[in-house]
Design an enzyme around this catalytic site. Structure first.
Site, PDB file in Angstrom:
ATOM      1  N   HIS A 114      68.812  71.768  30.383  1.00  0.00           N
ATOM      2  CA  HIS A 114      69.478  73.003  29.962  1.00  0.00           C
ATOM      3  C   HIS A 114      70.163  72.742  28.623  1.00  0.00           C
ATOM      4  O   HIS A 114      71.125  71.978  28.550  1.00  0.00           O
ATOM      5  CB  HIS A 114      70.498  73.449  31.011  1.00  0.00           C
ATOM      6  CG  HIS A 114      69.873  73.830  32.314  1.00  0.00           C
ATOM      7  ND1 HIS A 114      70.480  73.593  33.536  1.00  0.00           N
ATOM      8  CD2 HIS A 114      68.687  74.424  32.593  1.00  0.00           C
ATOM      9  CE1 HIS A 114      69.695  74.033  34.502  1.00  0.00           C
ATOM     10  NE2 HIS A 114      68.598  74.540  33.951  1.00  0.00           N
ATOM     11  N   GLU A 173      74.040  72.585  27.951  1.00  0.00           N
ATOM     12  CA  GLU A 173      74.853  71.597  28.662  1.00  0.00           C
ATOM     13  C   GLU A 173      74.930  70.312  27.837  1.00  0.00           C
ATOM     14  O   GLU A 173      74.393  69.271  28.202  1.00  0.00           O
ATOM     15  CB  GLU A 173      74.281  71.369  30.061  1.00  0.00           C
ATOM     16  CG  GLU A 173      74.379  72.628  30.918  1.00  0.00           C
ATOM     17  CD  GLU A 173      73.596  72.552  32.228  1.00  0.00           C
ATOM     18  OE1 GLU A 173      73.061  71.469  32.548  1.00  0.00           O
ATOM     19  OE2 GLU A 173      73.513  73.583  32.923  1.00  0.00           O
ATOM     20  N   HIS A 195      73.558  67.082  34.336  1.00  0.00           N
ATOM     21  CA  HIS A 195      73.818  68.481  33.972  1.00  0.00           C
ATOM     22  C   HIS A 195      75.294  68.677  33.645  1.00  0.00           C
ATOM     23  O   HIS A 195      76.124  67.790  33.834  1.00  0.00           O
ATOM     24  CB  HIS A 195      73.452  69.412  35.137  1.00  0.00           C
ATOM     25  CG  HIS A 195      71.983  69.553  35.368  1.00  0.00           C
ATOM     26  ND1 HIS A 195      71.282  70.699  35.068  1.00  0.00           N
ATOM     27  CD2 HIS A 195      71.069  68.676  35.869  1.00  0.00           C
ATOM     28  CE1 HIS A 195      70.008  70.534  35.376  1.00  0.00           C
ATOM     29  NE2 HIS A 195      69.855  69.315  35.871  1.00  0.00           N
ATOM     30  N   GLU A 222      76.645  66.546  38.018  1.00  0.00           N
ATOM     31  CA  GLU A 222      77.245  67.686  37.315  1.00  0.00           C
ATOM     32  C   GLU A 222      78.594  67.269  36.728  1.00  0.00           C
ATOM     33  O   GLU A 222      79.427  66.699  37.422  1.00  0.00           O
ATOM     34  CB  GLU A 222      77.467  68.855  38.282  1.00  0.00           C
ATOM     35  CG  GLU A 222      76.199  69.408  38.909  1.00  0.00           C
ATOM     36  CD  GLU A 222      75.577  70.523  38.073  1.00  0.00           C
ATOM     37  OE1 GLU A 222      76.113  70.807  36.983  1.00  0.00           O
ATOM     38  OE2 GLU A 222      74.580  71.099  38.525  1.00  0.00           O
TER      39      GLU A 222
END
Length: 1015
Positions: free
Chosen positions: A792, A795, A891, A977
């Site tokens: 992504h 990010e 991420h 994350e």
């Protein structure tokens, strides 16, 4: 009547005999004790050993030494012709088992009970029970103890079952519950909490709201409760308001309520309870001195206020209700209340939410503005190639590129919205539901295949296709004793300019960014910004301004018209230090550089600018979050207001203390720093009229836009500054960084750089192989760790974590790093989606879709980035016969603090067959907990274990984490994350994260791999 001592004595019989008695009762043995004889055993004082024995016997699987045992036997005993005492005893037994779960071992049994579908059994019993109760004319014949136990059990287990809403609806319980609510004044204590729980499902809420007579009866009860000032009644009023909120979301119900003057009544409720919850300080002080101030009552009034505002905000989404509220002077009411609040009493807790909610209600009731870009097509796109045929041996079929992309780009990530903004008003700090629900509460819209456990189709490469990936594993045949210096020196001769010029773009590029922007450390630790009263200040300012007119605004920057105007050719310049001021102009903006994102700027006041972000190129769903733009021609000590106005997420960490980052060319030695005062995040006045019309026809959800607003006071006149959502990290900087790191690497480090494929725009997808020099035999004995990041583009924190991993693996001299390189071979894909990064996208590749939803069936022509990365893992598993020791995909998360992981636990899968497939032995090993346990052991001050999740939803089947687990059997496959904002624990608590912190997370991850080898 038996005494307490008699009850204890009853329990003090040999415990093993009691277990046998219960087993005989379940098997309906002729000589077994009755339920009435066994019931006193539920009320005794139990030792931990006795609790454990009870759980083992009846809270898990069948025990061979007992005639009837296990939770399935308990559930089976409910069926048939059971007496009321029998049902009471069985419910008490289940409740006792479920209540005594405490240790991690017990949590597994708790999940097993949920998997055995206790809710479905209880739903059937409760449905029969309600029907019987409603038919009985003599109230004294009803055993209310049974009702209390049933609802207590439904509520307790329902909080743990993510499909409770679906099961209740499919079990036919909604109609009887509505009927019971209408006919009975007194209800079991946990009836309402459970009713509210299942009404959160949009489909259930609509069904309840449409039930004949329900809304009328609900309003009658609300008005009766509103007349009381007793704490218990006010709390009950709060629950009824929650029920009203979740059941009024369909048009027919809203129309009925508007006919009954619901807006006027709710404003009266709001005024009355605001007065009760916000007594002035002198009044409170006097009440406290004389012992007359009731804190619990004030708190109850506060909850009623929050709920009432949420309902008014929901109503204000619809024109008829909005007009009625404006006629009722809602703006004056809200403005007056906001101005009267004691500023130092409303900074935290529920009462600060009142301020924010009142502010949001004001915005909802202001006149909406047309979205200025609604009729414009984004002028920049990329022609997509024709999709290649499905991989032989797979189950897919050939489709055109657009249909392939549309079919896959339909799943939300964990970082995307799952509830409406108003819904969050009812997730209270003490609400177990908000903490325990690991998955979606609602299975609405799911087809039969999902309910029955049919897996999505997947593809895999055949041996001939895998053979072309053999060159990326030459170490298996040749070892790693050969140096790779020739390639390194050739790469390092390239200048920053030549690296930038080799990067391929679709978006227009006006200038290159300086290398110093990325390699200047950001070691300054900055506290989270104060957010108290920011919304209040902003709203009061807006209310005092004259109503805005779209025609009076001035467009300062428009990428659509300036995209290719004035682009230098053939050699792009680098931006210089600034220092000039054009007094004839206001602020100047630009985003025509690598990773830049800004489409249009409108000046709405002398120092107030609204900024519109560009979409992801070719996007099939809207994604607006990442911003990165240049601003110049500023004046020193002037407070400028920047407002990013087309965000889509309903909540953001910008409302919790997060600030954007800024880089000043005149203060470049300071690197990036957090900036912005009075930061707030809110739903603004823009409405996409085209979307609204389309939604009327298609019955889809309207599109609303959200703003990030902040003030910046620049320190230097004529400076050139860059402002971004988070610390930028470009593809060009990755390539430069790889070159420099390989030059600085330790002598005893083997590092090979391979190009495993090319993106749609032609940018190389690079993979690094890192270990120590060794023979082929030694290499064969080493396990492999696969790491990837930046699927992504928005990010960027993922890339800074990866930067920390690479710096430590290649350049750090320490015993830990030496042991890691000696023990493992690292296969690292540092940037999966270079095209998205280069072109300033937030989530998509040039194919216009989220690549992390393509892992089940990546197409070689359309999704070469995922196709190649997945092929590397398949080659490891099926050709090299080396299942990865761990796979971690890195991420960023825009709504959570600290950092944490998501893993895969078969017992928490959406598919019931997964528990049977993996087998009990593997479940016992708890391999899915290996990495989080290691991270908690090595870095407890930054890692937040409480945020870790291991559930597997159908929507995530096409993600890297779940696909690698399912297709290749890698139990240690994770998503890591990291927050964009900061930390809530340890010595870093209260501080915003910086690039040094992110690099340390990379080091933490490496240390955790060594910790995993100890288990």
């Amino acid at each position: 009547m038996p005494s307490d001592s008699d009850d204890v004595a009853a329990v003090k019989q040999p415990w093993s005999q009691l277990i046998v008695d219960i087993s005989n009762f379940l098997s309906e043995h002729p000589q077994s004790k009755t339920s009435q004889a066994l019931l006193p055993s539920c009320n005794g004082v139990w030792s931990d050993e006795e609790k454990l024995e009870l759980i083992e016997a009846f809270g898990h699987k069948k025990q061979s030494h007992l005639t009837k045992s296990g939770v399935k036997a308990v559930l089976a005993a409910f069926e048939g012709d059971r007496t009321q005492p029998d049902v009471i005893f069985l419910c008490r037994l289940l409740h006792l088992i479920f209540s005594h779960f405490s240790s991690e071992n017990d949590r597994k049994k708790e999940k097993y009970i949920v998997k055995c579908d206790v809710i479905a059994t209880l739903t059937r019993i409760t449905r029969k029970r309600i029907i019987m109760t409603l038919d009985v004319t003599d109230e004294s014949s009803i055993d209310h103890n049974l009702d209390e136990v049933l609802w207590k059990l439904l509520h307790k287990i329902g909080l743990k079952d993510p499909r409770v809403s679906l099961k209740v609806r499919m079990g036919g319980l909604i109609s009887p519950m509505c009927k019971l609510f209408i006919q009975k004044d007194t209800l079991p204590e946990l009836f309402l909490p459970f009713f509210i729980k299942i009404s959160r499902s949009p489909r259930n809420g609509q069904a309840i709201g449409r039930y004949e007579g329900f809304m009328t009866r609900l309003l009658v009860k609300i008005k009766a409760l509103d007349a009381s000032d007793q704490t218990s009644q006010v709390l009950l009023l709060d629950k009824h308001l929650q029920l009203l909120f979740f059941t009024m979301k369909n048009k027919r119900t809203r129309t009925q309520l508007l006919r009954e003057n619901i807006c006027k009544y709710l404003l009266e409720v709001l005024r009355r309870h605001l007065a009760s919850s916000s007594n002035s300080r002198p009044t409170r002080l006097l009440s406290s001195l004389f012992g007359t101030f009731d804190k619990s009552l004030s708190a109850a009034h506060t909850e009623v206020v929050i709920g009432t505002i949420a309902i008014l905000r929901l109503l204000s989404n619809f024109k008829k209700a909005r007009d009625e509220l404006k006629n009722l002077q809602v703006l004056d009411i809200c403005s007056r209340e906001l101005k009267e609040f004691w500023s130092d009493e409303w900074k935290t807790g529920p009462k600060s939410r009142i301020v924010d909610s009142l502010s949001a209600l004001c915005l909802r009731c202001m006149s909406p503005l047309p979205y200025p870009l609604e009729t414009r097509r984004f002028p920049i796109d990329f022609p997509l190639p024709t999709a290649t045929p499905s991989t032989p041996g797979g189950h897919g079929r050939i489709r055109n590129s657009s249909s392939i992309n549309i079919s896959f780009d339909n799943g939300r990530s964990s970082d995307e919205d799952g509830m409406d903004e108003e819904d969050e008003a009812f997730v209270r700090d003490d609400d177990d539901e908000g903490k325990d629900d690991r998955g979606s509460d609602d299975d609405d819209g799911k087809d039969d295949d999902e309910i029955n456990g049919a897996l999505p189709k997947t593809t895999r490469l055949n041996p001939q296709q895998l053979a072309k990936y053999a060159p990326f594993f030459v170490e298996n045949e040749q070892g790693t004793l050969q140096p790779t210096f020739s390639m390194i020196y050739q790469t390092n001769q390239e200048s920053w300019r030549s690296i930038c010029e080799k990067t391929r773009h679709v978006m227009p590029i006006h200038h290159h960014l300086p290398i110093e922007m990325f390699n200047t450390p950001t070691r300054i630790r900055e506290k989270t910004a104060k957010t108290s009263n920011n919304m209040k200040k902003m709203i009061i300012e807006e209310l005092d301004k004259p109503e805005r007119s779209a025609t009076s605004n001035q467009v300062i920057y428009d990428l659509d018209t300036a995209a290719f105007d004035g682009l230098p050719s053939p050699e792009l310049p680098f931006v210089t230090g600034g220092g000039k001021l054009d007094t004839s102009k206001d602020l100047q903006f630009d985003s025509r550089f690598e990773s830049g994102n800004l489409r249009m700027v409108i000046q709405v006041a002398p120092t107030h600018y609204e900024l519109f972000l560009s979409p992801d190129v070719n996007q099939l769903r809207d994604h607006y979050q990442w911003f990165f733009f240049q601003v110049s021609n500023m004046r020193k000590s002037v407070k400028y207001t920047f407002e990013i106005v087309n965000c889509l997420k309903s909540t953001s960490l910008y409302s919790q203390g997060m600030q954007p980052v800024m880089y000043s060319m005149m203060e470049s030695a300071n690197g990036w720093r957090r900036v912005g005062e009075n930061v707030c995040y809110f739903r603004n006045l823009y409405i996409n009229e085209n979307e609204e019309k389309k939604n009327v026809e298609e019955q889809k959800k309207k599109k609303y836009y959200y703003s990030i607003r902040f003030n910046v006071t620049f320190q230097n006149t004529g400076d050139i500054c860059y402002i971004a959502y988070h610390y930028p990290y470009t593809y060009s900087f990755l390539n430069s960084s790889l070159s420099m790191l390989k030059k600085r690497k330790q002598e005893n480090v083997y590092c090979r750089e391979d190009v495993i494929g090319h993106s749609l725009a032609g940018n190389p997808i690079k993979m690094l192989t890192i270990t120590t020099p060794a023979s082929a035999a030694e290499i064969a004995a080493r396990e492999v760790i696969v790491l990837s990041a930046r699927v992504h583009p928005g990010e960027t924190n993922a890339s800074w974590i990866m930067q920390g991993i690479l710096e430590n693996l290649l350049c750090r001299q320490s015993n830990e790093m030496y042991r890691l390189r000696e023990s493992f071979i690292f296969k690292i894909v540092p940037m999966i989606n270079p095209d998205g990064v280069t072109n300033g996208s937030h989530r998509c590749s040039l194919a216009g879709i989220d690549l992390n939803r393509m892992w089940d069936r990546p197409n070689e022509a359309l999704h070469p980035e995922v196709f190649a990365t997945k092929a590397i893992i398949q080659y490891l598993c099926e050709v090299a016969n080396k299942k990865p020791f761990a796979y971690v995909d890195i991420h960023g998360h825009s709504k959570k603090w600290d950092y944490f992981v998501y893993g895969n636990n078969a017992s928490e899968s959406w598919r019931a067959d997964d528990v049977l497939d993996v087998g009990a032995a593997q479940l016992e090993e708890e391999l899915h907990l290996a990495l989080p346990k290691a991270l908690e052991a090595t870095c407890p001050s930054r890692f937040n274990a409480s945020e870790c999740r291991f559930n597997i939803t159908r929507a995530k089947e096409s993600s890297a984490r779940v696909n690698v687990w399912r297709q290749f059997g890698v139990s240690t496959a994770y998503t890591l994350e990291s927050t964009f904002c900061g930390f809530h624990k340890g010595q870093n608590s209260g501080y915003q994260i910086n690039t040094s912190d992110l690099k340390e997370i990379g080091r933490d991850l490496l240390h955790s791999f060594l910790e995993m080898t100890k288990t």
